[in-house]
Design a protein around this motif. Structure first.
Motif, short mmCIF file in Angstrom:
data_model
loop_
_atom_site.label_atom_id
_atom_site.label_comp_id
_atom_site.label_asym_id
_atom_site.label_seq_id
_atom_site.Cartn_x
_atom_site.Cartn_y
_atom_site.Cartn_z
N LEU A 1 0.85 -1.19 0.00
CA LEU A 1 0.00 0.00 0.00
C LEU A 1 0.88 1.23 0.00
O LEU A 1 2.07 1.16 0.27
CB LEU A 1 -0.93 0.00 1.21
CG LEU A 1 -0.32 -0.27 2.59
CD1 LEU A 1 0.24 0.98 3.22
CD2 LEU A 1 -1.37 -0.88 3.50
N LEU B 1 -3.79 0.28 -3.00
CA LEU B 1 -3.50 -1.07 -2.52
C LEU B 1 -2.99 -1.86 -3.72
O LEU B 1 -3.45 -1.65 -4.85
CB LEU B 1 -4.75 -1.74 -1.97
CG LEU B 1 -5.41 -1.11 -0.75
CD1 LEU B 1 -6.70 -1.85 -0.42
CD2 LEU B 1 -4.46 -1.13 0.44
N GLN C 1 -1.63 -5.93 -5.07
CA GLN C 1 -1.40 -7.36 -4.86
C GLN C 1 -0.71 -7.88 -6.12
O GLN C 1 -1.06 -7.47 -7.23
CB GLN C 1 -2.70 -8.13 -4.64
CG GLN C 1 -3.57 -7.61 -3.52
CD GLN C 1 -4.52 -6.52 -3.96
OE1 GLN C 1 -5.14 -6.60 -5.00
NE2 GLN C 1 -4.62 -5.47 -3.16
#
Length: 194
Positions: free
Chosen positions: A7, A49, A51
Motif C-alpha cells: 500500500l 492497494l 497485490q
C-alpha cells in the motif's frame, strides 16, 4: 513463486482531458463545430492497494519473473482498478545476501469511476476504460528464505483512454477526445515466497 501485498500514496504529476465549455450552449462537446477544450486531469492524489502473484523462470528468487498485478486506488470521489501482466527481473547483488534489486514493467487495463459535482448540486458518475502502463525499480529483502519485505521506489504510472463525461457523445457524430493521467506511486509492503 511469490505473493506480495502493499500500500501507499500515489501523486498526480500531470494529465489532460477535455472539458465541456466550448459546447455548453450548443449540441455537445465534440459535435461538428463545437470543439472540445482541454484542461488538467489526474493531478489529484490517491491511496493505493496492490497485490501481485508471480513466478520466476529460474526456479529460485532471482532472474526474470512473470506475474499478475492488481491495484485498487481510492481518491476524492473516485475509485480505480488495474489488472495487468507484470514482468520483473530480480537482481541479487551479493549471493549470500537476500537483497534483490527489481526493475519491473506492467501493461494492462485500468477502470476509473468518477463522481463529479455539477453546478446545480447534482452528482454525475462516469466510468472510464483505459490502458495502464507502470514501470520502475523496487527493492526486496528476503527473510528466512520465506518472508519478503519490499519497497517500490517512486514508480511511473500512466493511463491513456477515451474520456466519457457530460456533453461528450450527446449527439450523433460527436468525437470524445482521449484523456491522459500521469502519477508517481510510492508503495511498500510484505509478502511470502513458496
Amino acid at each position: 513463486m511469490q505473493f506480495l501485498f502493499g500500500l501507499g500514496p500515489s501523486w498526480g504529476i500531470g494529465g489532460s482531458s477535455y472539458y465541456y465549455d466550448a459546447g455548453y450552449y450548443g449540441p455537445g462537446c465534440g459535435a461538428p463545430g463545437f470543439p472540445c477544450r482541454y484542461g488538467s486531469f489526474g493531478y489529484w492524489g490517491s491511496f493505493k492497494l496492490t497485490q501481485e502473484f508471480s513466478g520466476h523462470f529460474s526456479g529460485n528468487a532471482s532472474g526474470p519473473a512473470l506475474g499478475i498485478l492488481l491495484n485498487e486506488e481510492f481518491g476524492y470521489r473516485r475509485f480505480g482498478f488495474v489488472v495487468a501482466p507484470k514482468f520483473t527481473y530480480d537482481i541479487q547483488p551479493k549471493r549470500d545476501l537476500g537483497l534483490y534489486i527489481s526493475p519491473n514493467v506492467s501493461l494492462g487495463y485500468h477502470l476509473l469511476s468518477d463522481r463529479w459535482n455539477y453546478y446545480n448540486g447534482a452528482y454525475y458518475h462516469y466510468t472510464n476504460h483505459a490502458a495502464n502502463l507502470q514501470f520502475g525499480v523496487g527493492l526486496k529483502l528476503m527473510l528466512d528464505d520465506r518472508w519478503i519485505v519490499w519497497l517500490q521506489f517512486p514508480q511511473f504510472d500512466m493511463s491513456f483512454g477515451p474520456r466519457y463525461g457530460y456533453g461528450c457523445g450527446a449527439v450523433p457524430g460527436a468525437y470524445c477526445p482521449a484523456f491522459f493521467i500521469a502519477r508517481l506511486n510510492l508503495l511498500l509492503g510484505g509478502g511470502v515466497s513458496f
